[in-house]
Write a protein that holds these residues in place. Structure first.
Motif, PDB file in Angstrom:
ATOM      1  N   ARG A   1      -1.584  -3.967  -7.027  1.00  0.00           N
ATOM      2  CA  ARG A   1      -0.596  -3.306  -6.169  1.00  0.00           C
ATOM      3  C   ARG A   1       0.655  -2.932  -6.947  1.00  0.00           C
ATOM      4  O   ARG A   1       1.246  -1.881  -6.715  1.00  0.00           O
ATOM      5  CB  ARG A   1      -0.250  -4.204  -4.982  1.00  0.00           C
ATOM      6  CG  ARG A   1      -1.375  -4.275  -3.967  1.00  0.00           C
ATOM      7  CD  ARG A   1      -1.006  -5.028  -2.724  1.00  0.00           C
ATOM      8  NE  ARG A   1      -2.079  -4.969  -1.736  1.00  0.00           N
ATOM      9  CZ  ARG A   1      -2.075  -5.614  -0.593  1.00  0.00           C
ATOM     10  NH1 ARG A   1      -1.042  -6.391  -0.260  1.00  0.00           N
ATOM     11  NH2 ARG A   1      -3.091  -5.515   0.250  1.00  0.00           N
TER      12      ARG A   1
ATOM     13  N   GLU B   1      -1.709  -0.217   2.203  1.00  0.00           N
ATOM     14  CA  GLU B   1      -2.801  -1.085   1.778  1.00  0.00           C
ATOM     15  C   GLU B   1      -2.766  -2.416   2.523  1.00  0.00           C
ATOM     16  O   GLU B   1      -3.818  -2.965   2.877  1.00  0.00           O
ATOM     17  CB  GLU B   1      -2.740  -1.306   0.266  1.00  0.00           C
ATOM     18  CG  GLU B   1      -3.067  -0.058  -0.533  1.00  0.00           C
ATOM     19  CD  GLU B   1      -3.438  -0.383  -1.972  1.00  0.00           C
ATOM     20  OE1 GLU B   1      -3.221  -1.526  -2.400  1.00  0.00           O
ATOM     21  OE2 GLU B   1      -3.953   0.523  -2.651  1.00  0.00           O
ATOM     22  N   HIS B   2      -1.572  -2.938   2.756  1.00  0.00           N
ATOM     23  CA  HIS B   2      -1.461  -4.198   3.503  1.00  0.00           C
ATOM     24  C   HIS B   2      -1.918  -4.008   4.947  1.00  0.00           C
ATOM     25  O   HIS B   2      -2.663  -4.851   5.489  1.00  0.00           O
ATOM     26  CB  HIS B   2      -0.019  -4.704   3.471  1.00  0.00           C
ATOM     27  CG  HIS B   2       0.190  -5.952   4.269  1.00  0.00           C
ATOM     28  ND1 HIS B   2      -0.279  -7.188   3.866  1.00  0.00           N
ATOM     29  CD2 HIS B   2       0.799  -6.156   5.476  1.00  0.00           C
ATOM     30  CE1 HIS B   2       0.038  -8.101   4.778  1.00  0.00           C
ATOM     31  NE2 HIS B   2       0.687  -7.497   5.752  1.00  0.00           N
TER      32      HIS B   2
ATOM     33  N   ASP C   1      -5.816  -3.555   4.939  1.00  0.00           N
ATOM     34  CA  ASP C   1      -6.626  -4.720   4.585  1.00  0.00           C
ATOM     35  C   ASP C   1      -6.350  -5.948   5.440  1.00  0.00           C
ATOM     36  O   ASP C   1      -7.259  -6.740   5.707  1.00  0.00           O
ATOM     37  CB  ASP C   1      -6.406  -5.078   3.109  1.00  0.00           C
ATOM     38  CG  ASP C   1      -6.825  -3.956   2.167  1.00  0.00           C
ATOM     39  OD1 ASP C   1      -7.680  -3.144   2.571  1.00  0.00           O
ATOM     40  OD2 ASP C   1      -6.283  -3.889   1.049  1.00  0.00           O
ATOM     41  N   SER C   2      -5.101  -6.136   5.877  1.00  0.00           N
ATOM     42  CA  SER C   2      -4.729  -7.393   6.531  1.00  0.00           C
ATOM     43  C   SER C   2      -4.363  -7.270   8.005  1.00  0.00           C
ATOM     44  O   SER C   2      -4.439  -8.263   8.732  1.00  0.00           O
ATOM     45  CB  SER C   2      -3.543  -8.030   5.788  1.00  0.00           C
ATOM     46  OG  SER C   2      -3.841  -8.213   4.417  1.00  0.00           O
TER      47      SER C   2
END
Length: 299
Positions: A18, A109-110, A113-114
């Motif tokens: 990242r 991206e966070h 993915d989360s």
């Protein structure tokens, strides 16, 4: 070899994925910003031309608009201020892109993915991509808003000089410190609401239109998945993003550029909605699309 030693032997992008993506995206965005910055400066000047609230308050009484349109505005800046002034405010613009692009990428991206999560087959549904893109763009723009504020105000310094007004700043650092001293931390986020709205709308228009146009072209035309298809899809997505985002951008620019009192409060507009209403009532609905062409060209 121990796990720690194995980690150290991996290339930097694999050890810090990242952070590496943040650095690469920020550098690429900074280069793109410098190349297209004259369009951004031209857009900002167009967005404040004929500002009804300024004339109502007597700040520009008797002054005629010296030039209109993208080409005439750019030519006027070169003739009256010099070629180098087309890049006035480029430094905070680069800062803004580093913060915005980097934070947006990491946040996306966070979220992917989360928070939102992938499907069982590891795909990422389209609606989640839109929600994630809008949210990540809004978050990135919020953090970058102080740099946008300084950029807009520095872009207007040349116009102030031509009008015989004193310059507000000696440089980027002085601009940050002056805004901070006059308005506090809150003053650095002046205009953040339309700024965040614009980022969310632009990301929504960009993400939804690009994929839709590309799929339409591949299914209904002889075009294949090549650079021509990507270019047409990009032009269309940029058009939709500009249509959605330009009104908020005009409001943002005017709020950020308005004069303020000693407490940092705006003298022309009380809020984003007040700016929107005054602009439409005083200049007509299409005034919300001032600077549309250079905005589309940059996208």
């Amino acid at each position: 070899m121990s796990p720690a030693e194995e980690d150290k032997s991996l290339p930097l992008p694999e050890r810090w994925p990242r952070a590496s993506k943040f650095a690469l995206s920020a550098c690429a965005a900074a280069v793109a910003e410098l190349v297209t910055f004259p369009l951004d400066l031209t857009k900002t000047r167009l967005q404040v031309q004929g500002e009804a609230a300024v004339h109502r308050n007597g700040a520009a009484a008797g002054q005629a608009v010296p030039y209109r349109g993208m080409l005439h505005t750019a030519a006027g800046i070169v003739q009256e201020e010099g070629l180098r002034k087309l890049w006035q405010g480029a430094t905070p613009a680069v800062y803004r892109h580093i913060v915005y692009s980097g934070v947006r990428m990491v946040a996306y991206e966070h979220l992917r993915d989360s928070v939102l999560g992938r499907s069982e087959d590891e795909s990422f549904p389209f609606w989640k991509a839109v929600v994630g893109g809008m949210s990540a763009g809004a978050i990135g723009q919020f953090f970058a808003s102080p740099t946008d504020l300084v950029k807009v105000q520095m872009q207007m310094e040349g116009k102030r000089k031509l009008e015989g007004k004193p310059l507000r700043f000696r440089g980027v650092h002085h601009a940050f410190m002056k805004i901070l001293s006059e308005g506090g931390i809150r003053g650095l986020w002046a205009g953040w609401v339309p700024n965040v709205q614009r980022a969310a709308l632009v990301n929504m228009g960009d993400l939804t239109t690009y994929d839709s146009v590309k799929h339409f072209l591949l299914l209904n035309t002889p075009l294949v998945d090549n650079s021509v298809t990507h270019s047409v899809a990009s032009c269309c997505s940029g058009l939709v993003a500009a249509v959605l985002g330009t009104p908020a951008d005009v409001v943002k620019t005017r709020i950020m550029n308005q004069p303020r009192d000693k407490q940092g409060r705006g003298l022309l507009y009380k809020s984003s909605m007040d700016c929107l209403i005054q602009t439409v009532q005083g200049e007509g609905f299409m005034s919300l699309y001032k600077g549309f062409v250079p905005t589309w060209m940059r996208m």
